[in-house]
Design a protein around this motif. Sequence first.
Motif, PDB file in Angstrom:
ATOM      1  N   GLU A 139       0.774  -1.213  -0.151  1.00 52.24           N
ATOM      2  CA  GLU A 139      -0.108  -0.059   0.010  1.00 52.24           C
ATOM      3  C   GLU A 139       0.813   1.444  -0.027  1.00 52.24           C
ATOM      4  O   GLU A 139       0.172   2.524  -0.093  1.00 52.24           O
ATOM      5  CB  GLU A 139      -0.932   0.021   1.302  1.00 52.24           C
ATOM      6  N   HIS A 153      -3.636   9.094  -5.628  1.00 53.07           N
ATOM      7  CA  HIS A 153      -4.855   8.439  -5.555  1.00 53.07           C
ATOM      8  C   HIS A 153      -5.918   9.537  -5.811  1.00 53.07           C
ATOM      9  O   HIS A 153      -5.711  10.994  -5.670  1.00 53.07           O
ATOM     10  CB  HIS A 153      -5.201   8.008  -3.985  1.00 53.07           C
ATOM     11  N   ASP A 154      -7.248   9.265  -6.102  1.00 53.50           N
ATOM     12  CA  ASP A 154      -8.129  10.110  -6.250  1.00 53.50           C
ATOM     13  C   ASP A 154      -8.074  11.184  -5.024  1.00 53.50           C
ATOM     14  O   ASP A 154      -8.583  10.456  -4.009  1.00 53.50           O
ATOM     15  CB  ASP A 154      -9.320   9.456  -6.756  1.00 53.50           C
ATOM     16  N   LEU A 212     -11.070  10.574  -2.597  1.00 57.52           N
ATOM     17  CA  LEU A 212     -10.958   9.310  -1.793  1.00 57.52           C
ATOM     18  C   LEU A 212     -10.388   9.733  -0.313  1.00 57.52           C
ATOM     19  O   LEU A 212     -10.769   9.138   0.827  1.00 57.52           O
ATOM     20  CB  LEU A 212      -9.719   8.265  -2.279  1.00 57.52           C
ATOM     21  N   LEU A 253      -7.581   9.448   1.420  1.00 51.98           N
ATOM     22  CA  LEU A 253      -6.890   8.294   1.847  1.00 51.98           C
ATOM     23  C   LEU A 253      -6.203   8.799   3.274  1.00 51.98           C
ATOM     24  O   LEU A 253      -6.175   8.023   3.905  1.00 51.98           O
ATOM     25  CB  LEU A 253      -5.992   7.699   0.590  1.00 51.98           C
ATOM     26  N   THR A 305      -7.070   1.682   3.169  1.00 56.59           N
ATOM     27  CA  THR A 305      -6.779   1.147   1.952  1.00 56.59           C
ATOM     28  C   THR A 305      -7.733   0.260   1.195  1.00 56.59           C
ATOM     29  O   THR A 305      -8.293   0.310   0.358  1.00 56.59           O
ATOM     30  CB  THR A 305      -5.150   0.632   1.541  1.00 56.59           C
ATOM     31  N   ALA A 330     -11.078   1.684   1.413  1.00 57.66           N
ATOM     32  CA  ALA A 330     -11.312   2.716   0.210  1.00 57.66           C
ATOM     33  C   ALA A 330     -11.462   1.777  -1.238  1.00 57.66           C
ATOM     34  O   ALA A 330     -11.995   2.357  -2.078  1.00 57.66           O
ATOM     35  CB  ALA A 330     -10.183   3.469   0.021  1.00 57.66           C
ATOM     36  N   SER A 331     -11.029   0.576  -1.249  1.00 52.24           N
ATOM     37  CA  SER A 331     -10.862  -0.130  -2.552  1.00 52.24           C
ATOM     38  C   SER A 331     -10.982  -1.657  -2.280  1.00 52.24           C
ATOM     39  O   SER A 331      -9.905  -2.159  -2.073  1.00 52.24           O
ATOM     40  CB  SER A 331      -9.738   0.303  -3.204  1.00 52.24           C
ATOM     41  N   SER A 340     -11.543  -4.113  -3.923  1.00 50.82           N
ATOM     42  CA  SER A 340     -11.012  -4.849  -4.942  1.00 50.82           C
ATOM     43  C   SER A 340      -9.600  -4.695  -4.989  1.00 50.82           C
ATOM     44  O   SER A 340      -8.947  -5.443  -5.966  1.00 50.82           O
ATOM     45  CB  SER A 340     -11.584  -4.531  -6.351  1.00 50.82           C
ATOM     46  N   GLU A 398      -7.856  -2.050  -5.697  1.00 48.61           N
ATOM     47  CA  GLU A 398      -7.740  -0.815  -6.913  1.00 48.61           C
ATOM     48  C   GLU A 398      -7.106   0.484  -6.140  1.00 48.61           C
ATOM     49  O   GLU A 398      -6.331   1.022  -7.021  1.00 48.61           O
ATOM     50  CB  GLU A 398      -9.017  -0.620  -7.558  1.00 48.61           C
ATOM     51  N   ALA A 399      -7.136   0.671  -4.967  1.00 46.04           N
ATOM     52  CA  ALA A 399      -6.314   1.806  -4.365  1.00 46.04           C
ATOM     53  C   ALA A 399      -5.011   1.535  -4.096  1.00 46.04           C
ATOM     54  O   ALA A 399      -4.395   2.342  -3.655  1.00 46.04           O
ATOM     55  CB  ALA A 399      -7.152   2.162  -3.205  1.00 46.04           C
ATOM     56  N   GLN A 400      -4.467   0.539  -4.823  1.00 49.79           N
ATOM     57  CA  GLN A 400      -3.073   0.322  -4.740  1.00 49.79           C
ATOM     58  C   GLN A 400      -2.442   1.600  -5.463  1.00 49.79           C
ATOM     59  O   GLN A 400      -2.815   1.951  -6.507  1.00 49.79           O
ATOM     60  CB  GLN A 400      -2.560  -0.967  -5.511  1.00 49.79           C
TER      61      GLN A 400
END
Length: 440
Positions: free
Chosen positions: A350, A368-369, A372, A374, A424, A427-428, A430, A432-434
Amino acid sequence: MAEATADLDHRHLWHPFTQQRDWCDAEPIVIERGEGTELVDAEGRRYIDGVSSLWCNVHGHRHPLIDEALREQLDRIAHSTMLGLTHPGAAELAARLVELAPPGLSRVFYSESGSTAVEIALKMAFQYWQQRGGQHRRRTSFVSLTDGYHGDTLGSVSVGGIDLFHGAYGPLLFDCHRVEAGDAERLERVLELYSEEVAAVIVEPLVQGAAGIRVQPPGFLRQVRRLTEAHDVFLIADEVATGFGRTGTMFACEQERVAPDFLCLGKGLTGGYLPLAATLATERVYEGFLGAHEDYRTFFHGHTFTGNPLGCAAALASLDVFRLEQTLLRLQPKMRLLAELLREVAAMPEVAEVRGRGFMAGIDLGEHDPSLRLGHRVTIKARERGAIVRPLGDTVVLMPPLAITKADLRRLVVIVAASIRAATAAASPSGEAQPLPRAA
Ligand SMILES: *Cc1c(COP(=O)(O)O)cnc(C)c1O
């Protein structure tokens, strides 16, 4: 009690660097007291003070020696002015700071925030050259580092370079030349072309804090000093964040044997107790302001609470604690431990990058977006686990008090690592927030 505070807060307060709409949507943590390197909220929950109450606490909260010094000062006087009067604390602290600071910095001008300490250095540098007269009067601009941060007043914002904080104020700011941190060649070119128009170069030595704990390549500060000397341009070292042990030595400048013309101090000056700041200057600068009353070479600047006696008492006691507790010596093994712990954090999938120096560390979660949030999510998760941290965008900052124990330092890093994983994942789901590893 906590609800009453939260209610009044939401109705009447406006917090710094805060989107109030988000703030008012959440229950605030109400801090009631501190104990050593922990904060305690109104419900009795304890948190490690992971960013030293915004980078300023040094020896922990309610340190008996600093507390006692403040009580003693209170029994004498809380405030008297430095305009036309003096007091023992201000004079003694000035002598102690001059003794500690890199050689040549012999004069101390007090104010009460890092921003004003910088503002004062800028104005002094400018006015010095104006008073030298002739060609020197053209020296009206400054050179600063890209992504620098020097505070929030308009002069310090002008030499700052963080678009997110500073972009909105463009029309109010003065221009300055910008050089990427580490790019001594570019600085050399700028000074070759413009040195006759430049009053000073301003840098955060070794580490740019608010830029996301960005570390400069070794030798850069030394090169900056060499170039400013070669072109007879002042060097302003903004050690508001790095001062008082943060990077392992009392001042970061020491690590490259650099003595600047101005040294700006704040944050840790009082051990993080009270708003006191100082701008140190050389005798050369000071003498440029001497003259007959009617010459008007006076430095026309001063704040109501300049050199506040309570602040000076706290600062003197904090310096005593540095000596009595051998704070810097005892910091060294803790710095090594933190570096070791952070190597494991850097290996987490992460995490894009870990940067830092001494007790200033940034854990960069990558691009990241922004919606988010994060970095913010990590701080919320960390609270649930018993630590207060505050991010800079998606970089989680760790800046514990120098006095933190090894056990608590370990606990802090464990909490933050777990919080990064949890935030992390949330937030995702799946994965995807990698992070996308940063280009440079
Ligand atoms: C925090 C900071 C400042 C501003 O200090 P304030 O007390 O918040 O005004 C200036 N320079 C640096 C490097 C800082 O980190």
